[in-house]
Write a protein that holds these residues in place. Structure first.
Motif, PDB file in Angstrom:
ATOM      1  N   LYS A 174      -8.298   4.527 -10.145  1.00  0.00           N
ATOM      2  CA  LYS A 174      -8.329   3.167 -10.704  1.00  0.00           C
ATOM      3  C   LYS A 174      -8.695   2.134  -9.632  1.00  0.00           C
ATOM      4  CE  LYS A 174      -5.095   4.140 -14.407  1.00  0.00           C
ATOM      5  NZ  LYS A 174      -3.870   4.900 -14.283  1.00  0.00           N
ATOM      6  N   LEU A 175      -9.841   2.359  -9.010  1.00  0.00           N
ATOM      7  CA  LEU A 175     -10.273   1.446  -7.946  1.00  0.00           C
ATOM      8  C   LEU A 175     -11.446   0.566  -8.381  1.00  0.00           C
ATOM      9  CD1 LEU A 175     -10.146   3.975  -4.959  1.00  0.00           C
ATOM     10  CD2 LEU A 175      -8.528   2.159  -5.437  1.00  0.00           C
ATOM     11  N   ASP A 176     -11.868   0.705  -9.642  1.00  0.00           N
ATOM     12  CA  ASP A 176     -13.073  -0.003 -10.119  1.00  0.00           C
ATOM     13  C   ASP A 176     -13.052  -1.492  -9.794  1.00  0.00           C
ATOM     14  OD1 ASP A 176     -11.852   2.036 -11.856  1.00  0.00           O
ATOM     15  OD2 ASP A 176     -13.858   2.166 -12.672  1.00  0.00           O
ATOM     16  N   GLY A 177     -11.923  -2.121 -10.019  1.00  0.00           N
ATOM     17  CA  GLY A 177     -11.867  -3.571  -9.855  1.00  0.00           C
ATOM     18  C   GLY A 177     -11.740  -4.033  -8.416  1.00  0.00           C
ATOM     19  N   LEU A 178     -11.621  -3.087  -7.498  1.00  0.00           N
ATOM     20  CA  LEU A 178     -11.342  -3.489  -6.111  1.00  0.00           C
ATOM     21  C   LEU A 178     -12.555  -3.380  -5.194  1.00  0.00           C
ATOM     22  CD1 LEU A 178      -8.001  -1.493  -5.588  1.00  0.00           C
ATOM     23  CD2 LEU A 178      -8.247  -3.831  -6.365  1.00  0.00           C
ATOM     24  N   LEU A 179     -13.629  -2.754  -5.694  1.00  0.00           N
ATOM     25  CA  LEU A 179     -14.712  -2.322  -4.808  1.00  0.00           C
ATOM     26  C   LEU A 179     -15.281  -3.391  -3.879  1.00  0.00           C
ATOM     27  CD1 LEU A 179     -16.597   0.116  -7.182  1.00  0.00           C
ATOM     28  CD2 LEU A 179     -15.009   0.641  -5.349  1.00  0.00           C
ATOM     29  N   GLU A 180     -15.463  -4.600  -4.400  1.00  0.00           N
ATOM     30  CA  GLU A 180     -16.106  -5.628  -3.565  1.00  0.00           C
ATOM     31  C   GLU A 180     -15.108  -6.462  -2.778  1.00  0.00           C
ATOM     32  OE1 GLU A 180     -19.182  -5.253  -2.978  1.00  0.00           O
ATOM     33  OE2 GLU A 180     -19.176  -3.694  -4.508  1.00  0.00           O
TER      34      GLU A 180
ATOM     35  N   VAL B 273     -10.417  -5.413   2.452  1.00  0.00           N
ATOM     36  CA  VAL B 273      -9.216  -4.575   2.434  1.00  0.00           C
ATOM     37  C   VAL B 273      -7.960  -5.340   2.848  1.00  0.00           C
ATOM     38  CG1 VAL B 273     -10.467  -2.434   2.798  1.00  0.00           C
ATOM     39  CG2 VAL B 273      -9.610  -3.696   4.768  1.00  0.00           C
ATOM     40  N   LEU B 274      -8.156  -6.488   3.516  1.00  0.00           N
ATOM     41  CA  LEU B 274      -6.986  -7.241   3.984  1.00  0.00           C
ATOM     42  C   LEU B 274      -6.223  -7.875   2.825  1.00  0.00           C
ATOM     43  CD1 LEU B 274      -8.552  -8.960   7.130  1.00  0.00           C
ATOM     44  CD2 LEU B 274      -7.195  -6.875   7.044  1.00  0.00           C
ATOM     45  N   ASN B 275      -6.917  -8.038   1.690  1.00  0.00           N
ATOM     46  CA  ASN B 275      -6.265  -8.700   0.547  1.00  0.00           C
ATOM     47  C   ASN B 275      -5.626  -7.721  -0.426  1.00  0.00           C
ATOM     48  OD1 ASN B 275      -7.380 -11.092   1.533  1.00  0.00           O
ATOM     49  ND2 ASN B 275      -9.317 -10.623   0.515  1.00  0.00           N
TER      50      ASN B 275
ATOM     51  N   SER C 120      -2.868  -4.842  -1.887  1.00  0.00           N
ATOM     52  CA  SER C 120      -1.432  -4.566  -1.766  1.00  0.00           C
ATOM     53  C   SER C 120      -1.265  -3.221  -1.062  1.00  0.00           C
ATOM     54  CB  SER C 120      -0.815  -4.496  -3.152  1.00  0.00           C
ATOM     55  OG  SER C 120      -1.284  -3.344  -3.817  1.00  0.00           O
ATOM     56  N   GLY C 121      -0.017  -2.903  -0.659  1.00  0.00           N
ATOM     57  CA  GLY C 121       0.243  -1.652   0.059  1.00  0.00           C
ATOM     58  C   GLY C 121      -0.195  -0.429  -0.731  1.00  0.00           C
ATOM     59  N   GLY C 122       0.111  -0.430  -2.034  1.00  0.00           N
ATOM     60  CA  GLY C 122      -0.246   0.716  -2.872  1.00  0.00           C
ATOM     61  C   GLY C 122      -1.755   0.836  -3.035  1.00  0.00           C
ATOM     62  N   GLU C 123      -2.418  -0.309  -3.192  1.00  0.00           N
ATOM     63  CA  GLU C 123      -3.887  -0.288  -3.336  1.00  0.00           C
ATOM     64  C   GLU C 123      -4.535   0.234  -2.055  1.00  0.00           C
ATOM     65  OE1 GLU C 123      -4.517  -4.050  -6.425  1.00  0.00           O
ATOM     66  OE2 GLU C 123      -4.449  -4.422  -4.272  1.00  0.00           O
ATOM     67  N   LYS C 124      -4.008  -0.213  -0.917  1.00  0.00           N
ATOM     68  CA  LYS C 124      -4.567   0.236   0.365  1.00  0.00           C
ATOM     69  C   LYS C 124      -4.438   1.749   0.490  1.00  0.00           C
ATOM     70  CE  LYS C 124      -3.834  -3.864   3.208  1.00  0.00           C
ATOM     71  NZ  LYS C 124      -2.953  -4.542   4.129  1.00  0.00           N
ATOM     72  N   GLN C 125      -3.282   2.283   0.104  1.00  0.00           N
ATOM     73  CA  GLN C 125      -3.078   3.715   0.254  1.00  0.00           C
ATOM     74  C   GLN C 125      -3.984   4.499  -0.692  1.00  0.00           C
ATOM     75  OE1 GLN C 125      -2.566   5.552   2.588  1.00  0.00           O
ATOM     76  NE2 GLN C 125      -0.373   5.461   2.970  1.00  0.00           N
ATOM     77  N   ARG C 126      -4.238   3.936  -1.884  1.00  0.00           N
ATOM     78  CA  ARG C 126      -5.150   4.601  -2.811  1.00  0.00           C
ATOM     79  C   ARG C 126      -6.579   4.605  -2.266  1.00  0.00           C
ATOM     80  NH1 ARG C 126      -3.363   1.088  -7.434  1.00  0.00           N
ATOM     81  NH2 ARG C 126      -5.476   1.228  -8.216  1.00  0.00           N
ATOM     82  N   VAL C 127      -6.963   3.486  -1.635  1.00  0.00           N
ATOM     83  CA  VAL C 127      -8.309   3.413  -1.037  1.00  0.00           C
ATOM     84  C   VAL C 127      -8.411   4.421   0.113  1.00  0.00           C
ATOM     85  CG1 VAL C 127      -9.946   1.940   0.206  1.00  0.00           C
ATOM     86  CG2 VAL C 127      -8.660   1.003  -1.707  1.00  0.00           C
ATOM     87  N   ALA C 128      -7.349   4.493   0.928  1.00  0.00           N
ATOM     88  CA  ALA C 128      -7.366   5.430   2.065  1.00  0.00           C
ATOM     89  C   ALA C 128      -7.480   6.871   1.564  1.00  0.00           C
ATOM     90  CB  ALA C 128      -6.102   5.265   2.898  1.00  0.00           C
ATOM     91  N   LEU C 129      -6.786   7.152   0.484  1.00  0.00           N
ATOM     92  CA  LEU C 129      -6.837   8.495  -0.105  1.00  0.00           C
ATOM     93  C   LEU C 129      -8.247   8.791  -0.624  1.00  0.00           C
ATOM     94  CD1 LEU C 129      -5.356  11.035  -1.230  1.00  0.00           C
ATOM     95  CD2 LEU C 129      -4.859   9.705  -3.273  1.00  0.00           C
TER      96      LEU C 129
END
Lengths: 351, 228
Positions: A121-127, A130-132, A134-143
Motif C-alpha cells: 500500500k505505497l501507491d499514495g506515497l511514491l512522490e 522520505v522525511l515526511n 510516519s515510522g510505519g510508512e518508512k519501514q514499509r518503504v525500507a522493506l
C-alpha cells in the motif's frame, strides 16, 4: 533456503563462534542484547568478515577463509532491513524504492514493482520525500526497497523494535505477505518471543556469541514462559465475530470466545497471556469471567517452578500456566478434562 | 567610495584566485575527507596532522616553504622550470598559497558532513547492489553537500583574506599579483590613502557578506532536499 555457517570472530573482548546448518524459508535469530545477533547479520550481509570459517547460502559459498573467498555485499544479493528504516533522505520514496531494482540484473528480477507497491500500500506515497513519512510508512518503504532488489535472502535486523506496539503489529502482516507472495526466504532477528512466534518457522537462539540451540517458536515460548513478564503468549487468529451484549463473540475450538477488545472485521489477531487463564477441575457454579471453556489437557511441561498446560478444544489449543502445587491439587495429567476461565478483557488485540 | 583602476584589478584578481583555489582543491579535499572519514589505515593520524598543519603554522612560514619548493632551485620549481612553467610571482602562485592555507578548512568541513552520514545507508546501498563508486556518487556525495558548501565557503573566504603566504610566493605587483589585502596593506602604509584603504575594506566586507548569504541559501536548499 539452507544456511550453513561456521564462523569465528574476535571483537575486543567479545568472542563470536557459531556453527549452524539450518533449512527453512523463515528462520528466526533470537537472543538478548549482546548475544551476537547483529554480528551474525553483518557477517551474512558481508559487512563484517569472520576471522575464520565458511558461510554458505544454499550451495553457494559466500565466504571462506581457507579459500580466501569473500563475496562483496553487492554481489551477495542479501537484502537488509534495519531496526531504523535507513532510507536515503535525499531521495523520494519512488527513487528509494527503485534504487536496488535498477541495479539488479534483469535475469535476477523476480518482483514486479507495481504488485509489491500494491501489496505494501505505497501507491499514495511514491512522490513524497522520505522525511515526511510516519515510522510505519518508512519501514514499509525500507522493506519494499530491499524486496525490489530481488534478494535471494532477506535479512531483517529487529525491523520492528523501533516502532510502538500498534505499528509493530500492523507491519507484521506486510512482512509475512511479502516473503510469502514473492517467495523470498528471510532471516528475522529479534529479542521478542512474540515476534518470533509470528515471523519464524525455525529459530536459532544465540547467547554470548554462541549458538545456544535450534528450536521452534512454540518451544522458545515455552522455555521463556517462566521468566517472561507475560508468561507464554498465546496468539489467536480469530474471525467471524458477532456482537453480543457489548462483547465480540468468536468461534474457537468447539466453542466460542467472548472478547471485549474485538472488532467486526473479517479476522483479528489477539494475544492472551498463559497467566490470565484460571483452571478448574469441575464446572464452577457461578463465575464472573465471560469465558468458561471445557478443554482436554493435551500435554503438560515444566519450566522452573511453573507448569505449562496445553489445552485443546477441537483443532485449537491454548497454553495455561500454573504453579506445581496447583497442578498437583487439580491432578492435571495429559488426557484429563479441565475448565478454563478467561476474562473477556484479558485478550489484547494486536491486529 | 573611491576605487582606482588597480583596485578593480585587485578585486577581480582576488575573486579569481579564491575561486580557482577553491575549485581546484575541491576534488582533492573531497577525496582526503572520504579517506579520513570512511577508511582506517596506518598513518591516518600522520595524514591528519599534515593536512591540518597549515591551520597552526603562520602563513608566512607556509609561503616560505612554498617559495623553497616552487622557486627556481626548489625540487618542484626546477622541474616546472624545465617544462617552461614559471609560477613564482604570478597569480598562479597566489592560487597555490591560498589553496594550501585554506585546504584544512575545506577538508574539515567536508569530513564533518561525511561523519554525520548514517553508516547503515552505505550498507543499505551496497546490499542493494551498488559499487563503492556508485555509492560515493549516489549516497555519500549528495549527503555531504552541506559540508562541501560550508567548506567551499570557508575556503573561498579564507582565500580572499590570504596575505602572508601570498606576499612571499606571489609578491605584491599591482595589476599582476596584488589582491585586496595586499592593496589595503599598500594604502595603509601611506596616511594620504586612508580613504582608498577604507573603500577596499568595504568591498571586502561586501564580498564576505554575499558569500555568507549564498552559502546560507544553498545550505537551506540542500537541507530541504534531505542532504546532510
Amino acid at each position: 533456503m539452507r544456511l550453513r555457517i561456521e564462523a569465528e570472530k574476535q571483537l575486543g573482548n567479545f568472542h563470536f563462534n557459531i556453527n549452524a546448518d539450518i533449512t527453512d524459508k523463515r528462520i528466526g535469530i533470537f537472543g538478548e542484547s549482546g548475544s551476537g545477533k547483529s554480528t551474525l547479520v553483518h557477517m551474512l550481509s558481508g559487512h563484517l568478515h569472520p576471522d575464520r570459517g565458511e558461510i554458505f547460502l544454499d550451495n553457494d559459498c559466500i565466504f571462506s577463509s581457507s579459500r580466501a573467498l569473500n563475496l562483496q555485499p553487492r554481489h551477495r544479493r542479501v537484502g537488509l532491513v534495519f531496526q531504523k528504516p535507513s532510507l536515503f533522505p535525499h531521495l523520494s520514496v519512488s527513487r528509494n524504492l527503485f534504487y536496488g531494482y535498477r541495479r539488479c540484473s534483469k535475469e535476477h528480477r523476480k518482483v514486479t514493482p507495481d504488485e509489491l507497491i500494491a501489496v505494501l500500500k505505497l501507491d499514495g506515497l511514491l512522490e513524497r520525500g522520505v522525511l515526511n513519512l510516519s515510522g510505519g510508512e518508512k519501514q514499509r518503504v525500507a522493506l519494499a526497497r530491499a524486496v525490489l532488489a530481488s534478494p535471494r535472502l532477506l535479512l531483517m535486523d529487529e525491523p520492528l523494535s523501533a516502532l510502538d506496539d500498534g505499528l509493530r503489529f500492523q507491519i507484521i502482516p506486510y512482512l509475512k505477505s511479502v516473503t510469502e507472495q514473492f517467495g523470498i526466504p528471510c532471516i528475522f532477528i529479534s529479542h521478542s518471543v512474540v515476534e518470533m512466534q509470528l515471523m519464524a518457522n525455525r529459530i536459532l537462539t544465540l547467547q554470548s556469541g554462541r549458538l545456544n540451540e535450534e528450536t521452534t517458536p512454540d518451544q522458545l515460548a515455552r522455555k521463556t514462559m517462566a521468566r517472561s513478564q507475560r508468561g507464554y503468549v498465546n496468539l489467536l487468529e480469530l474471525d467471524g465475530a458477532t456482537s453480543e451484549g457489548g462483547l465480540f463473540a468468536y468461534r474457537w475450538g468447539d466453542g466460542r470466545l467472548l472478547i471485549s477488545d474485538g472488532n467486526s472485521r473479517s479476522s483479528a489477531l489477539f494475544e492472551l497471556s498463559s497467566r490470565d487463564i484460571i483452571l478448574f477441575q469441575k464446572h464452577p457454579e457461578a463465575i464472573s469471567a465471560r469465558n468458561l471453556l471445557e478443554c482436554r489437557v493435551k500435554e503438560t511441561f515444566s519450566v522452573d517452578n511453573r507448569v505449562g498446560i496445553v489445552l485443546s478444544s477441537g483443532n485449537s489449543q491454548l497454553v495455561a500456566e500454573i504453579v506445581h502445587k496447583a497442578a498437583d491439587e487439580l491432578q492435571i495429567t495429559a488426557g484429563s478434562t479441565v475448565f478454563a476461565a478467561i476474562k473477556a478483557s484479558s485478550f489484547r488485540r494486536l491486529i | 567610495m573611491q576605487l582606482a583602476p588597480e583596485d578593480i584589478t585587485a578585486i577581480r584578481l582576488s575573486l579569481q584566485i579564491a575561486l580557482t583555489a577553491t575549485l581546484l582543491s575541491l576534488p582533492l579535499g573531497f577525496a582526503v575527507a572520504w579517506l579520513l572519514s570512511f577508511k582506517t589505515f596506518r598513518g591516518k593520524i600522520l595524514l591528519e596532522v599534515f593536512i591540518n598543519l597549515p591551520l597552526t603554522l603562520p602563513p608566512v612560514v607556509i609561503g616560505y616553504f612554498l617559495l623553497l619548493m616552487l622557486g627556481r632551485n626548489g625540487w618542484a620549481g626546477s622541474l616546472l622550470n624545465e617544462a617552461g612553467i614559471q609560477l613564482i610571482f604570478t597569480w598562479k602562485a597566489a592560487v597555490i598559497a591560498s589553496a594550501t592555507v585554506g585546504f584544512p578548512l575545506l577538508v574539515r568541513s567536508i569530513r564533518l558532513g561525511m561523519d554525520s552520514i548514517n553508516r547503515q545507508l552505505i550498507q543499505a546501498a551496497e546490499s542493494l547492489g551498488s559499487s563503492w563508486f556508485d555509492t560515493l556518487l549516489t549516497v555519500i556525495l549528495p549527503l555531504s553537500l552541506k559540508g562541501i558548501l560550508a567548506g567551499s565557503s570557508l575556503m573561498f573566504a579564507r582565500s580572499l583574506g590570504e596575505f602572508g603566504a601570498t606576499i612571499i610566493v606571489a609578491g605584491n605587483i599591482p595589476g599582476l599579483t596584488q589582491t585586496i589585502p595586499l592593496a589595503i596593506y599598500d594604502y595603509a602604509s601611506s596616511p594620504s590613502s586612508a580613504s582608498m584603504a577604507l573603500s577596499l575594506c568595504l568591498v571586502s566586507v561586501a564580498i564576505s557578506v554575499v558569500v555568507l548569504f549564498v552559502h546560507e541559501y544553498l545550505a537551506g536548499t540542500v537541507e530541504k532536499r534531505g542532504g546532510s
